[in-house]
Design a protein around this motif. Structure first.
Motif, PDB file in Angstrom:
ATOM      1  N   GLU A 190       0.862  -1.111  -0.026  1.00  0.00           N
ATOM      2  CA  GLU A 190       0.126   0.101  -0.037  1.00  0.00           C
ATOM      3  C   GLU A 190       0.859   1.347  -0.106  1.00  0.00           C
ATOM      4  OE1 GLU A 190      -3.345  -0.361   2.590  1.00  0.00           O
ATOM      5  OE2 GLU A 190      -3.527   1.771   2.701  1.00  0.00           O
ATOM      6  N   GLU A 191       0.543   2.340  -0.751  1.00  0.00           N
ATOM      7  CA  GLU A 191       1.315   3.505  -0.653  1.00  0.00           C
ATOM      8  C   GLU A 191       1.008   4.429   0.298  1.00  0.00           C
ATOM      9  OE1 GLU A 191       1.071   3.741  -5.564  1.00  0.00           O
ATOM     10  OE2 GLU A 191       2.338   5.303  -4.499  1.00  0.00           O
ATOM     11  N   ALA A 192       1.972   5.215   0.629  1.00  0.00           N
ATOM     12  CA  ALA A 192       1.660   6.360   1.758  1.00  0.00           C
ATOM     13  C   ALA A 192       2.573   7.420   1.603  1.00  0.00           C
ATOM     14  CB  ALA A 192       1.545   5.838   3.007  1.00  0.00           C
ATOM     15  N   SER A 193       2.223   8.649   2.010  1.00  0.00           N
ATOM     16  CA  SER A 193       3.285   9.468   1.965  1.00  0.00           C
ATOM     17  C   SER A 193       3.664  10.266   3.380  1.00  0.00           C
ATOM     18  CB  SER A 193       2.472  10.759   1.273  1.00  0.00           C
ATOM     19  OG  SER A 193       2.099  10.410   0.057  1.00  0.00           O
ATOM     20  N   PHE A 194       4.955  10.358   3.398  1.00  0.00           N
ATOM     21  CA  PHE A 194       5.492  10.983   4.868  1.00  0.00           C
ATOM     22  C   PHE A 194       6.189  12.395   4.400  1.00  0.00           C
ATOM     23  CE2 PHE A 194       8.762  11.584   7.814  1.00  0.00           C
ATOM     24  CZ  PHE A 194       8.237  10.991   8.921  1.00  0.00           C
ATOM     25  N   PHE A 195       5.901  13.268   5.153  1.00  0.00           N
ATOM     26  CA  PHE A 195       6.579  14.547   5.082  1.00  0.00           C
ATOM     27  C   PHE A 195       7.627  14.709   6.108  1.00  0.00           C
ATOM     28  CE2 PHE A 195       2.694  14.250   2.824  1.00  0.00           C
ATOM     29  CZ  PHE A 195       3.019  15.004   1.574  1.00  0.00           C
ATOM     30  N   ALA A 196       8.591  15.563   5.857  1.00  0.00           N
ATOM     31  CA  ALA A 196       9.425  16.146   6.877  1.00  0.00           C
ATOM     32  C   ALA A 196       9.942  17.348   6.262  1.00  0.00           C
ATOM     33  CB  ALA A 196      10.701  15.011   6.914  1.00  0.00           C
ATOM     34  N   LEU A 197      10.256  18.162   7.298  1.00  0.00           N
ATOM     35  CA  LEU A 197      10.834  19.466   7.031  1.00  0.00           C
ATOM     36  C   LEU A 197      12.360  19.323   7.395  1.00  0.00           C
ATOM     37  CD1 LEU A 197       8.507  22.289   8.208  1.00  0.00           C
ATOM     38  CD2 LEU A 197       8.478  21.009   5.936  1.00  0.00           C
ATOM     39  N   THR A 198      13.196  19.960   7.001  1.00  0.00           N
ATOM     40  CA  THR A 198      14.728  20.011   7.574  1.00  0.00           C
ATOM     41  C   THR A 198      15.308  21.097   6.860  1.00  0.00           C
ATOM     42  OG1 THR A 198      16.729  18.784   7.205  1.00  0.00           O
ATOM     43  CG2 THR A 198      15.489  18.771   5.334  1.00  0.00           C
ATOM     44  N   GLY A 200      18.621  20.836   6.664  1.00  0.00           N
ATOM     45  CA  GLY A 200      19.784  20.273   6.296  1.00  0.00           C
ATOM     46  C   GLY A 200      20.497  19.559   7.573  1.00  0.00           C
ATOM     47  N   GLU A 201      19.933  19.882   8.557  1.00  0.00           N
ATOM     48  CA  GLU A 201      20.502  19.060   9.997  1.00  0.00           C
ATOM     49  C   GLU A 201      19.209  18.544  10.832  1.00  0.00           C
ATOM     50  OE1 GLU A 201      23.991  21.380  11.086  1.00  0.00           O
ATOM     51  OE2 GLU A 201      24.333  19.882  12.937  1.00  0.00           O
ATOM     52  N   THR A 202      18.610  19.390  11.357  1.00  0.00           N
ATOM     53  CA  THR A 202      17.351  18.947  12.082  1.00  0.00           C
ATOM     54  C   THR A 202      16.485  18.439  11.175  1.00  0.00           C
ATOM     55  OG1 THR A 202      18.180  20.692  13.679  1.00  0.00           O
ATOM     56  CG2 THR A 202      16.072  20.029  13.759  1.00  0.00           C
ATOM     57  N   ILE A 203      15.672  17.680  11.512  1.00  0.00           N
ATOM     58  CA  ILE A 203      14.614  16.914  10.905  1.00  0.00           C
ATOM     59  C   ILE A 203      13.420  17.052  11.719  1.00  0.00           C
ATOM     60  CG2 ILE A 203      13.724  15.157   9.496  1.00  0.00           C
ATOM     61  CD1 ILE A 203      16.437  14.018   9.447  1.00  0.00           C
ATOM     62  N   LEU A 204      12.223  17.827  11.108  1.00  0.00           N
ATOM     63  CA  LEU A 204      11.035  17.747  11.854  1.00  0.00           C
ATOM     64  C   LEU A 204       9.986  16.992  10.734  1.00  0.00           C
ATOM     65  CD1 LEU A 204       9.278  19.385  13.981  1.00  0.00           C
ATOM     66  CD2 LEU A 204       9.004  21.244  12.321  1.00  0.00           C
ATOM     67  N   PRO A 205       9.474  15.854  11.741  1.00  0.00           N
ATOM     68  CA  PRO A 205       8.416  15.222  10.768  1.00  0.00           C
ATOM     69  C   PRO A 205       7.236  16.160  11.006  1.00  0.00           C
ATOM     70  CG  PRO A 205       9.530  13.835  12.663  1.00  0.00           C
ATOM     71  CD  PRO A 205       9.883  15.281  12.870  1.00  0.00           C
ATOM     72  N   PHE A 206       6.702  16.033   9.453  1.00  0.00           N
ATOM     73  CA  PHE A 206       5.618  17.062   9.314  1.00  0.00           C
ATOM     74  C   PHE A 206       4.487  16.458   8.573  1.00  0.00           C
ATOM     75  CE2 PHE A 206       4.371  21.473   7.739  1.00  0.00           C
ATOM     76  CZ  PHE A 206       4.575  21.923   8.955  1.00  0.00           C
ATOM     77  N   GLY A 207       3.927  15.195   9.025  1.00  0.00           N
ATOM     78  CA  GLY A 207       2.486  14.709   8.874  1.00  0.00           C
ATOM     79  C   GLY A 207       2.679  13.492   7.902  1.00  0.00           C
ATOM     80  N   THR A 208       1.576  12.734   7.890  1.00  0.00           N
ATOM     81  CA  THR A 208       1.388  11.699   6.792  1.00  0.00           C
ATOM     82  C   THR A 208       0.075  12.022   5.978  1.00  0.00           C
ATOM     83  OG1 THR A 208      -0.011  10.375   8.546  1.00  0.00           O
ATOM     84  CG2 THR A 208       2.566  10.053   8.479  1.00  0.00           C
ATOM     85  N   ALA A 209       0.018  11.310   4.962  1.00  0.00           N
ATOM     86  CA  ALA A 209      -1.160  11.482   4.101  1.00  0.00           C
ATOM     87  C   ALA A 209      -1.205  10.278   3.098  1.00  0.00           C
ATOM     88  CB  ALA A 209      -1.262  12.612   3.353  1.00  0.00           C
ATOM     89  N   TYR A 268       9.408  15.172   0.685  1.00  0.00           N
ATOM     90  CA  TYR A 268       8.167  14.383   0.668  1.00  0.00           C
ATOM     91  C   TYR A 268       8.367  12.927   0.251  1.00  0.00           C
ATOM     92  CZ  TYR A 268       3.927  13.540  -2.409  1.00  0.00           C
ATOM     93  OH  TYR A 268       2.946  12.947  -3.107  1.00  0.00           O
ATOM     94  N   ALA A 269       8.359  12.058   1.105  1.00  0.00           N
ATOM     95  CA  ALA A 269       8.752  10.503   0.662  1.00  0.00           C
ATOM     96  C   ALA A 269       7.514   9.844   0.289  1.00  0.00           C
ATOM     97  CB  ALA A 269       9.557   9.892   1.751  1.00  0.00           C
ATOM     98  N   GLY A 270       7.428   9.282  -0.973  1.00  0.00           N
ATOM     99  CA  GLY A 270       6.331   8.529  -1.392  1.00  0.00           C
ATOM    100  C   GLY A 270       6.690   7.212  -1.088  1.00  0.00           C
ATOM    101  N   LEU A 271       5.878   6.489  -0.400  1.00  0.00           N
ATOM    102  CA  LEU A 271       6.438   5.103   0.253  1.00  0.00           C
ATOM    103  C   LEU A 271       5.618   3.888  -0.268  1.00  0.00           C
ATOM    104  CD1 LEU A 271       6.657   6.095   4.018  1.00  0.00           C
ATOM    105  CD2 LEU A 271       8.709   6.171   2.432  1.00  0.00           C
ATOM    106  N   MET A 272       6.376   2.607  -0.306  1.00  0.00           N
ATOM    107  CA  MET A 272       5.391   1.621  -0.451  1.00  0.00           C
ATOM    108  C   MET A 272       5.634   0.833   0.972  1.00  0.00           C
ATOM    109  SD  MET A 272       3.515   0.424  -3.025  1.00  0.00           S
ATOM    110  CE  MET A 272       3.966   0.381  -4.586  1.00  0.00           C
TER     111      MET A 272
END
Ligand code: AMP
Ligand code: GLY
Length: 423
Positions: A190-198, A200-209, A268-272
């Motif tokens: 199943e496909e899902a999307s994961f978002f993160a802000l960065t 370049g160093e710090t990473i802030l997860p920013f929701g799924t869809a 924005y990562a498109g995941l399987m």
């Protein structure tokens, strides 16, 4: 702080709406914008392709942050030009935007950083590509290396169809984007999307869809830019989100930094979601459209402040608060989409927002005082609810209040989750 937002779709209307509500935003300008964006920003006449022109506008209007919505100006290096002029920008450099701009670049990075993704071969000629098909089983996944407006991916059920598609790609179907073709292992799940802000160093997860790419109900028919989406995606459990951060996002950000091309902006990562865990299908260097609309509906923090922190490399300690509720958006498209959409059809938004829904403009124009369709995807009717079932009901209730005779929408956005919630 004055802000300039670049772009003209539903994604940018959602960003404009949220930026305009940000306590840290003074004045918001947008270009080229659309009639919805014009309700929350002043439309500016700058052209994202004219880097010097954008920089001049920023100087003249005391712009403290530029937000670049779509991928094309990023891959074109607009962020670099503005940074060189001393203007803070939300969005990656041209080199870092290769994560979206070159499928081969991303695959090689995954290989170097041991990031889970499908096996692949990069090819630069038809003969080489045909020979490489030997190494894969059907269905064959073929991707033009460069930007192809979301149309550069072919999934060919048979070898014959794969060879024909490769001939088209190397024959110039996607122009320069198809000079190189990546052949990939077909991933199941199943496909899902994961978002993160960065920064370049710090990473802030920013929701799924999750979105629905096919034009037809039940997820059939031709691919589109997306016919609807919802956030969060319960299928991405906390455990899977953690694995995505540990196995995919963090190694990407760290490798990019270590190799001298730090990534700044939204990743924005498109995941399987495979039986072996999440695997990367693709990266985008911008927010999803319409995924952004559901993320912004849920975001409770000051978006302008978060984006500025990201742009300045000061993301450490910054948090993004999202509502626990679900947001769901239904795309109303013009008849004919994703082929040739009917332009000019009249739209009456009526009291669509009366129940708390928000209608984002994706492809609209005003003609002789009348709101009309001016693109394939026209409106994004977005609503909140306690779960997907309730958000879906609220969004379709708002859809019913809209008069748009030359438009259509899918009636089943969120169906997978609605079925699961039914138990
Ligand atoms: P992309 O433009 O890379 O998002 O690809 C468009 C769609 O093709 C994705 O959303 C997937 O549904 C499908 N796709 C892309 N790559 C693969 C893969 N390796 N295995 C299975 N499906 C894929
Ligand atoms: N909705 C898919 C994308 O923005 O790429």
């Amino acid at each position: 702080m004055n802000i300039l937002l670049l772009g003209s779709g539903g994604r940018e209307h959602a960003l404009a709406w949220k930026l305009a509500q940000s306590p840290s935003a003074t004045k918001l300008y947008a270009a080229p914008g659309n009639p919805g964006i014009a309700e929350c920003a002043e439309i500016a006449s700058v052209d994202a392709a004219d880097h010097a022109g954008v920089a001049d506008f920023c100087k003249a209007h005391d712009i403290g942050l530029v937000v670049i919505g779509p991928e094309a100006p990023l891959v074109d290096g607009l962020a670099d030009s503005l940074r060189a002029a001393g203007i803070p920008v939300f969005g990656p450099s041209k080199a870092a935007a290769q994560l979206e701009g070159s499928k081969g670049f991303t695959k090689d990075l995954c290989a170097r950083a041991n990031i889970p993704t499908g096996g692949y071969v990069r090819t630069t000629s038809l003969d080489e590509a045909k020979a490489a098909l030997d190494r894969f089983d059907a269905p064959y996944v073929l991707k033009a290396d460069g930007l192809a407006a979301g149309k550069g991916v072919v999934i060919a059920p048979t070898r014959e169809e794969a060879e024909a598609a490769l001939a088209d790609m190397f024959g110039g179907q996607f122009g320069a984007a198809g000079a190189e073709v990546v052949i990939e292992e077909f991933l199941e799940g199943e496909e899902a999307s994961f978002f993160a802000l960065t920064d370049g160093e710090t990473i802030l997860p920013f929701g799924t869809a999750q979105d629905h790419k096919r034009v037809g109900e039940g997820d059939v028919g031709p691919n589109t830019g997306g016919m609807g989406a919802y956030s969060p995606a319960p299928v991405l459990t906390l455990e899977l989100q953690q694995r995505t951060m540990d196995e995919i996002i963090r190694p990407t950000v760290e490798t990019m930094r270590a190799e001298g091309i730090p990534y700044s902006g939204v990743l924005y990562a498109g995941l399987m979601l495979t039986t072996d865990g999440p695997k990367l299908i693709e990266y985008n260097c911008r927010f999803g459209d319409p995924e952004c609309q559901v993320l912004m509906m849920r975001l409770e923090s000051d978006l302008a402040q978060i984006m500025l922190a990201c742009a300045k490399g000061e993301l450490a300690g910054v948090e993004g608060a999202f509502s626990d509720k679900t947001a769901l958006t239904v795309v109303m498209a013009a008849k004919g989409y994703p082929g040739t959409p009917e332009k000019g059809g009249a739209i009456d938004l009526g009291d669509a927002e009366a129940g708390g829904a928000k209608v984002f403009h994706a492809g609209t124009a005003i003609k002789d005082g009348q709101l009309v369709a001016n693109g394939g995807r026209v409106l994004n009717v977005t609503a909140m609810g306690a779960n997907v079932t309730e958000a879906q009901a609220a969004a379709y209730e708002a859809v019913e209040r809209i008069g748009f005779a030359s438009g259509f929408c899918r009636r089943d956005i969120g169906w997978r989750e609605v079925e699961r919630e039914r138990g």
